[in-house]
Design a protein around this motif. Structure first.
Motif, short mmCIF file in Angstrom:
data_model
loop_
_atom_site.label_atom_id
_atom_site.label_comp_id
_atom_site.label_asym_id
_atom_site.label_seq_id
_atom_site.Cartn_x
_atom_site.Cartn_y
_atom_site.Cartn_z
N ALA A 43 0.83 -1.21 0.00
CA ALA A 43 0.00 0.00 0.00
C ALA A 43 0.86 1.26 0.00
O ALA A 43 0.41 2.33 -0.42
N LEU A 44 2.11 1.13 0.45
CA LEU A 44 3.05 2.25 0.45
C LEU A 44 3.96 2.22 -0.78
O LEU A 44 4.95 2.93 -0.84
N ASP A 45 3.63 1.34 -1.74
CA ASP A 45 4.40 1.16 -2.96
C ASP A 45 5.82 0.65 -2.68
O ASP A 45 6.78 1.04 -3.33
N ILE A 46 5.92 -0.23 -1.69
CA ILE A 46 7.19 -0.85 -1.33
C ILE A 46 7.18 -2.29 -1.84
O ILE A 46 6.23 -3.03 -1.59
N ASP A 47 8.21 -2.66 -2.57
CA ASP A 47 8.34 -4.01 -3.13
C ASP A 47 8.77 -4.96 -2.01
O ASP A 47 9.92 -4.91 -1.56
N ALA A 48 7.85 -5.77 -1.55
CA ALA A 48 8.14 -6.69 -0.44
C ALA A 48 7.51 -8.04 -0.69
O ALA A 48 6.48 -8.16 -1.35
N THR A 49 8.13 -9.05 -0.16
CA THR A 49 7.62 -10.41 -0.17
C THR A 49 8.01 -11.03 1.16
O THR A 49 8.77 -10.43 1.91
N GLY A 50 7.52 -12.20 1.44
CA GLY A 50 7.86 -12.81 2.72
C GLY A 50 7.77 -14.31 2.70
O GLY A 50 7.16 -14.91 1.82
N ILE A 51 8.41 -14.91 3.70
CA ILE A 51 8.44 -16.36 3.83
C ILE A 51 8.50 -16.71 5.31
O ILE A 51 9.11 -15.99 6.11
N VAL A 52 7.86 -17.81 5.66
CA VAL A 52 7.96 -18.31 7.03
C VAL A 52 9.39 -18.82 7.23
O VAL A 52 9.92 -19.57 6.41
N CYS A 53 10.01 -18.38 8.31
CA CYS A 53 11.41 -18.75 8.56
C CYS A 53 11.67 -18.75 10.07
O CYS A 53 11.31 -17.81 10.76
N ASP A 54 12.30 -19.80 10.54
CA ASP A 54 12.76 -19.88 11.92
C ASP A 54 14.27 -19.65 11.88
O ASP A 54 15.02 -20.50 11.43
N ILE A 55 14.69 -18.47 12.33
CA ILE A 55 16.11 -18.12 12.20
C ILE A 55 17.02 -18.96 13.08
O ILE A 55 18.23 -18.90 12.95
N THR A 56 16.44 -19.78 13.96
CA THR A 56 17.26 -20.67 14.77
C THR A 56 17.50 -22.02 14.09
O THR A 56 18.22 -22.85 14.62
N ASP A 57 16.90 -22.20 12.92
CA ASP A 57 17.01 -23.45 12.18
C ASP A 57 17.74 -23.22 10.86
O ASP A 57 17.26 -22.50 10.00
N ARG A 58 18.90 -23.82 10.70
CA ARG A 58 19.74 -23.61 9.52
C ARG A 58 19.00 -23.95 8.22
O ARG A 58 19.11 -23.22 7.23
N THR A 59 18.24 -25.02 8.22
CA THR A 59 17.49 -25.41 7.03
C THR A 59 16.48 -24.34 6.64
O THR A 59 16.31 -24.01 5.47
N SER A 60 15.84 -23.77 7.64
CA SER A 60 14.86 -22.72 7.40
C SER A 60 15.52 -21.45 6.84
O SER A 60 15.00 -20.81 5.92
N VAL A 61 16.68 -21.12 7.36
CA VAL A 61 17.42 -19.95 6.86
C VAL A 61 17.91 -20.21 5.43
O VAL A 61 17.82 -19.32 4.57
N ASP A 62 18.38 -21.41 5.16
CA ASP A 62 18.78 -21.76 3.79
C ASP A 62 17.60 -21.62 2.83
O ASP A 62 17.76 -21.14 1.70
N ALA A 63 16.41 -22.02 3.28
CA ALA A 63 15.20 -21.89 2.46
C ALA A 63 14.88 -20.42 2.20
O ALA A 63 14.43 -20.05 1.11
N LEU A 64 15.13 -19.57 3.19
CA LEU A 64 14.92 -18.12 3.02
C LEU A 64 15.82 -17.57 1.90
O LEU A 64 15.35 -16.86 1.01
N PHE A 65 17.08 -17.94 1.92
CA PHE A 65 18.00 -17.48 0.88
C PHE A 65 17.61 -18.04 -0.49
O PHE A 65 17.65 -17.33 -1.49
N ALA A 66 17.22 -19.30 -0.52
CA ALA A 66 16.79 -19.92 -1.79
C ALA A 66 15.54 -19.23 -2.32
O ALA A 66 15.40 -19.00 -3.52
#
Length: 127
Positions: free
Chosen positions: A34-57
């Protein structure tokens, strides 16, 4: 504090939000859009390496590369005004030049301002 930070950084950068709750991500992405900001998101648990790897992917699959990470979990709005902390126009030209007028320098300057604002833990990641 996280959404306030995204509003400020989103003026000049694409934002990838990470949270444990998809509903919060969806709401935040809609608010930023709504503010014209290009954003997306993903569920991520930053304490879990696999989850963080999925964020980067996830970011790379969208044709983007994560260049900086701002971690705001556990940071309360009572610790400071995000608008003031992230408004680097309040710094003198000399200070901006000494830190460097680039992403790394700005990240380090913001980290310093967060410390001054009472944030107990700051983590700056940079590529």
């Amino acid at each position: 504090m996280g959404i306030a930070t995204a509003r400020i950084l989103g003026r000049d950068h694409r934002i990838v939000l990470a949270d444990l709750d998809q509903g919060r991500i969806d709401t935040a992405v809609a608010d930023l859009a709504a503010l014209d900001i290009d954003a997306t998101g993903i569920v991520c648990d930053i304490t879990d390496r696999t989850s963080v790897d999925a964020l980067f992917a996830f970011a790379e699959a969208g044709g983007h590369r994560i260049r900086a990470v701002v971690h705001t979990a556990g940071i309360s709005p009572q610790m400071g005004d995000a608008g003031k902390v992230f408004d680097l126009s309040q710094e003198t030209d000399r200070t901006r030049d000494r830190y460097g007028r680039n992403l790394f320098g700005s990240s380090m300057l913001i980290a310093r301002r967060l410390v001054e604002g009472g944030v107990p833990f700051i983590s700056v990641h940079f590529d």
